[in-house]
Write a protein that holds these residues in place. Structure first.
Motif, PDB file in Angstrom:
ATOM      1  N   GLN A 360       0.721  -1.356   0.040  1.00  0.00           N
ATOM      2  CA  GLN A 360       0.123  -0.035  -0.059  1.00  0.00           C
ATOM      3  C   GLN A 360       0.798   1.270  -0.133  1.00  0.00           C
ATOM      4  O   GLN A 360       1.876   1.261   0.379  1.00  0.00           O
ATOM      5  CB  GLN A 360      -0.623   0.067   1.315  1.00  0.00           C
ATOM      6  CG  GLN A 360      -1.481  -1.134   1.480  1.00  0.00           C
ATOM      7  CD  GLN A 360      -1.081  -2.159   2.529  1.00  0.00           C
ATOM      8  OE1 GLN A 360       0.045  -2.357   2.634  1.00  0.00           O
ATOM      9  NE2 GLN A 360      -1.810  -2.616   3.433  1.00  0.00           N
ATOM     10  N   VAL A 361       0.130   2.399  -0.304  1.00  0.00           N
ATOM     11  CA  VAL A 361       1.002   3.670  -0.147  1.00  0.00           C
ATOM     12  C   VAL A 361      -0.038   4.404   0.909  1.00  0.00           C
ATOM     13  O   VAL A 361      -1.277   4.352   0.752  1.00  0.00           O
ATOM     14  CB  VAL A 361       0.787   4.649  -1.439  1.00  0.00           C
ATOM     15  CG1 VAL A 361       1.114   5.999  -1.294  1.00  0.00           C
ATOM     16  CG2 VAL A 361       1.392   3.938  -2.631  1.00  0.00           C
ATOM     17  N   VAL A 362       0.657   4.690   2.068  1.00  0.00           N
ATOM     18  CA  VAL A 362      -0.034   4.960   3.183  1.00  0.00           C
ATOM     19  C   VAL A 362       0.438   6.690   3.349  1.00  0.00           C
ATOM     20  O   VAL A 362       1.561   6.820   3.701  1.00  0.00           O
ATOM     21  CB  VAL A 362       0.186   4.396   4.417  1.00  0.00           C
ATOM     22  CG1 VAL A 362      -0.710   4.904   5.556  1.00  0.00           C
ATOM     23  CG2 VAL A 362      -0.383   2.762   4.250  1.00  0.00           C
ATOM     24  N   ARG A 363      -0.418   7.397   3.585  1.00  0.00           N
ATOM     25  CA  ARG A 363       0.046   8.920   3.794  1.00  0.00           C
ATOM     26  C   ARG A 363      -0.458   9.317   5.327  1.00  0.00           C
ATOM     27  O   ARG A 363      -1.454   8.922   5.843  1.00  0.00           O
ATOM     28  CB  ARG A 363      -0.821   9.805   3.062  1.00  0.00           C
ATOM     29  CG  ARG A 363      -0.540  10.984   2.931  1.00  0.00           C
ATOM     30  CD  ARG A 363      -1.187  11.875   1.679  1.00  0.00           C
ATOM     31  NE  ARG A 363      -0.592  11.473   0.465  1.00  0.00           N
ATOM     32  CZ  ARG A 363      -1.107  11.890  -0.659  1.00  0.00           C
ATOM     33  NH1 ARG A 363      -2.131  12.730  -0.859  1.00  0.00           N
ATOM     34  NH2 ARG A 363      -0.717  11.356  -1.615  1.00  0.00           N
ATOM     35  N   ILE A 364       0.551   9.997   5.927  1.00  0.00           N
ATOM     36  CA  ILE A 364       0.436  10.380   7.356  1.00  0.00           C
ATOM     37  C   ILE A 364       0.423  11.617   7.490  1.00  0.00           C
ATOM     38  O   ILE A 364       1.263  12.501   7.002  1.00  0.00           O
ATOM     39  CB  ILE A 364       1.404   9.712   8.480  1.00  0.00           C
ATOM     40  CG1 ILE A 364       1.498   8.291   8.070  1.00  0.00           C
ATOM     41  CG2 ILE A 364       1.230  10.196   9.843  1.00  0.00           C
ATOM     42  CD1 ILE A 364       2.471   7.708   6.950  1.00  0.00           C
ATOM     43  N   ILE A 365      -0.680  12.316   8.293  1.00  0.00           N
ATOM     44  CA  ILE A 365      -0.794  13.710   8.329  1.00  0.00           C
ATOM     45  C   ILE A 365      -0.658  13.864   9.868  1.00  0.00           C
ATOM     46  O   ILE A 365      -1.208  13.249  10.632  1.00  0.00           O
ATOM     47  CB  ILE A 365      -2.157  14.096   8.280  1.00  0.00           C
ATOM     48  CG1 ILE A 365      -2.440  14.010   6.793  1.00  0.00           C
ATOM     49  CG2 ILE A 365      -2.256  15.776   8.433  1.00  0.00           C
ATOM     50  CD1 ILE A 365      -3.468  12.904   6.416  1.00  0.00           C
ATOM     51  N   CYS A 366       0.389  14.647  10.527  1.00  0.00           N
ATOM     52  CA  CYS A 366       0.893  14.842  11.809  1.00  0.00           C
ATOM     53  C   CYS A 366       1.144  16.380  12.193  1.00  0.00           C
ATOM     54  O   CYS A 366       1.478  17.047  11.159  1.00  0.00           O
ATOM     55  CB  CYS A 366       1.458  13.878  12.470  1.00  0.00           C
ATOM     56  SG  CYS A 366       3.367  14.279  11.594  1.00  0.00           S
ATOM     57  N   PRO A 367       1.055  16.834  13.539  1.00  0.00           N
ATOM     58  CA  PRO A 367       1.423  18.121  13.725  1.00  0.00           C
ATOM     59  C   PRO A 367       2.974  18.165  13.293  1.00  0.00           C
ATOM     60  O   PRO A 367       3.733  17.535  13.462  1.00  0.00           O
ATOM     61  CB  PRO A 367       1.475  18.409  15.641  1.00  0.00           C
ATOM     62  CG  PRO A 367       0.386  17.378  15.602  1.00  0.00           C
ATOM     63  CD  PRO A 367       0.338  16.010  14.662  1.00  0.00           C
ATOM     64  N   ARG A 368       3.191  19.545  12.716  1.00  0.00           N
ATOM     65  CA  ARG A 368       4.514  19.842  12.214  1.00  0.00           C
ATOM     66  C   ARG A 368       5.394  19.784  13.226  1.00  0.00           C
ATOM     67  O   ARG A 368       5.648  20.002  14.238  1.00  0.00           O
ATOM     68  CB  ARG A 368       4.509  21.292  11.673  1.00  0.00           C
ATOM     69  CG  ARG A 368       3.688  21.700  10.402  1.00  0.00           C
ATOM     70  CD  ARG A 368       3.808  23.142   9.991  1.00  0.00           C
ATOM     71  NE  ARG A 368       5.287  23.403   9.678  1.00  0.00           N
ATOM     72  CZ  ARG A 368       5.512  24.752   9.400  1.00  0.00           C
ATOM     73  NH1 ARG A 368       4.678  25.796   9.184  1.00  0.00           N
ATOM     74  NH2 ARG A 368       6.724  24.871   9.049  1.00  0.00           N
ATOM     75  N   GLY A 369       6.802  18.922  12.561  1.00  0.00           N
ATOM     76  CA  GLY A 369       7.891  18.984  13.626  1.00  0.00           C
ATOM     77  C   GLY A 369       7.767  17.601  14.561  1.00  0.00           C
ATOM     78  O   GLY A 369       8.372  17.125  15.483  1.00  0.00           O
TER      79      GLY A 369
END
Length: 381
Positions: A360-369
């Motif tokens: 799979q291609v999994v994308r992660i969004i998280c707080p900067r830094g």
């Protein structure tokens, strides 16, 4: 009649992307900007991409007090033993590189705390193996790996005996991040500690530094030093308001929440993180987090709007006033191997998802830094 085209912006800093002048803001290689389908992909300008490459492997710039590094110079000079304490819930293998460089040639005992937060079925030996492997990845081979729980009785006599065999008369330095569980560990040790030296336990400024260190005598000529915790600047715990911490720090057994994600689906954790399936077959994602974390399945394209709206409505916790607009977050992708093994992708301080790797291609969004890390799963099915 004029032609209209979409103006692409850097997903991180918001600069308009251009491929004409490398010295100006928003520069991106022309091949990337002109690539078919680029309007549907997350693109970063050259400057942002270079700054953020390290985040995807968890190797961020970590704050480390210079005084702590000076103290560790003394540990090196005296061939001391290092006890490195990690919080098993937050630990994903992201060890402070400056500290690793200092202590990697010393004897290091790795201690994982808060094991009692994990489901009862979790094998402590497997968790030991996970901690050991992560230290080895960082360049440290522990001489011992110990797993403890906050509510469990610590066999202090056995620990001190083992420590005596390892240290052979040398000093011991206990290190770890803020909230790693060092204080709880020290309190348990002190309850069973017998001082056989002529010196007293004291907390005072370490020579030639401005920080206070707990000095516990082991003999008349050797000590057990507890150092202050390292910074949490790459952890969600160090990036949100104090009132938000009660939702993301587990106080009882970690909650597991499952959703099946297809292409274009995402699993969001309040307004602090998201895990999206960009490419791949339907996959079960298991989120491990504190009881206060609420997850929701949605379409990936709706995440930006949801994060902004949720800050006001607070329908799903945790919510931080510091994170709502797309430029407040980092976004990364993992191209997974089709190895059919269980993998974790962790957002430091918040929790992790477990799933089976099938290309799979999994994308992660998280707080900067925030540091993120992909590893083989710390908890088997």
């Amino acid at each position: 009649m004029g032609k209209i085209r979409r103006v692409m912006r850097c997903y991180h800093c918001g600069a308009v992307l251009q491929s004409r002048k490398k010295a100006e803001t928003g520069f991106i290689e022309k091949a990337l900007l002109d690539e078919e389908g680029s309007e549907n992909r997350v693109l970063y300008c050259h400057n942002c991409y270079q700054k953020m490459k390290a985040i995807n492997t968890g190797m961020l710039e970590m704050d480390t007090d210079d005084d702590i590094l000076r103290i560790l110079d003394d540990a090196i000079a005296t061939d001391a033993v290092i006890i490195w304490v990690v919080d098993l819930f937050s630990f994903n293998g992201t060890l402070n590189p400056y500290v690793v460089k200092k202590v990697k040639k010393l004897k290091v005992v790795a201690i994982g705390t808060k094991f009692d937060l994990f489901p009862k079925r979790v094998n402590p030996e497997e968790m030991k193996g996970f901690v050991y492997d992560r230290f080895v990845e960082a360049g440290i081979t522990p001489v011992a790996t110990i797993i403890v729980g906050n509510t469990e009785r610590l066999p202090v006599d056995d620990l001190l005996k083992k420590l005596g065999e390892i240290r052979r008369g040398h000093d011991v330095y206990m290190i770890g991040t803020v909230s790693s569980g060092k204080t709880s560990l020290i309190n348990k040790i002190l309850k069973s500690y017998t001082n056989t030296s002529k010196r007293t336990i004291k907390r005072e400024e370490y020579p030639h530094t401005s920080i206070k260190v707990l000095d516990i005598p082991l003999t008349n000529s050797s000590s057990f030093y507890e150092l202050p915790g390292f910074s949490l600047n790459t952890s969600v715990l160090g990036k949100v308001e104090k009132e938000v911490l009660k939702f993301i720090i587990p106080k009882k057994e970690i909650k597991v929440q499952r959703e099946i994600l297809d292409e274009g689906d995402a699993l969001v954790v309040g307004s602090l993180a998201g895990f999206a399936m960009i490419k791949g077959r339907p996959t079960s994602f298991y989120f491990y987090g504190a009881e206060g974390c609420e997850v929701r399945k949605m379409k990936y394209r709706k995440i930006d709007a949801f994060f902004q709206e949720n800050v006001t409505r607070r329908s799903y916790r945790p919510v931080s006033e510091r994170y709502s607009f797309f430029t407040d977050y980092d976004v990364f992708e993992y191209q997974m191997e089709a190895d059919n093994k269980e993998h974790d992708i962790a957002v430091t301080g918040l929790g992790w998802v477990r799933f089976t790797g099938r290309g799979q291609v999994v994308r992660i969004i998280c707080p900067r830094g925030t540091a993120i890390k992909e590893t083989l799963s710390k908890i088997e099915r």
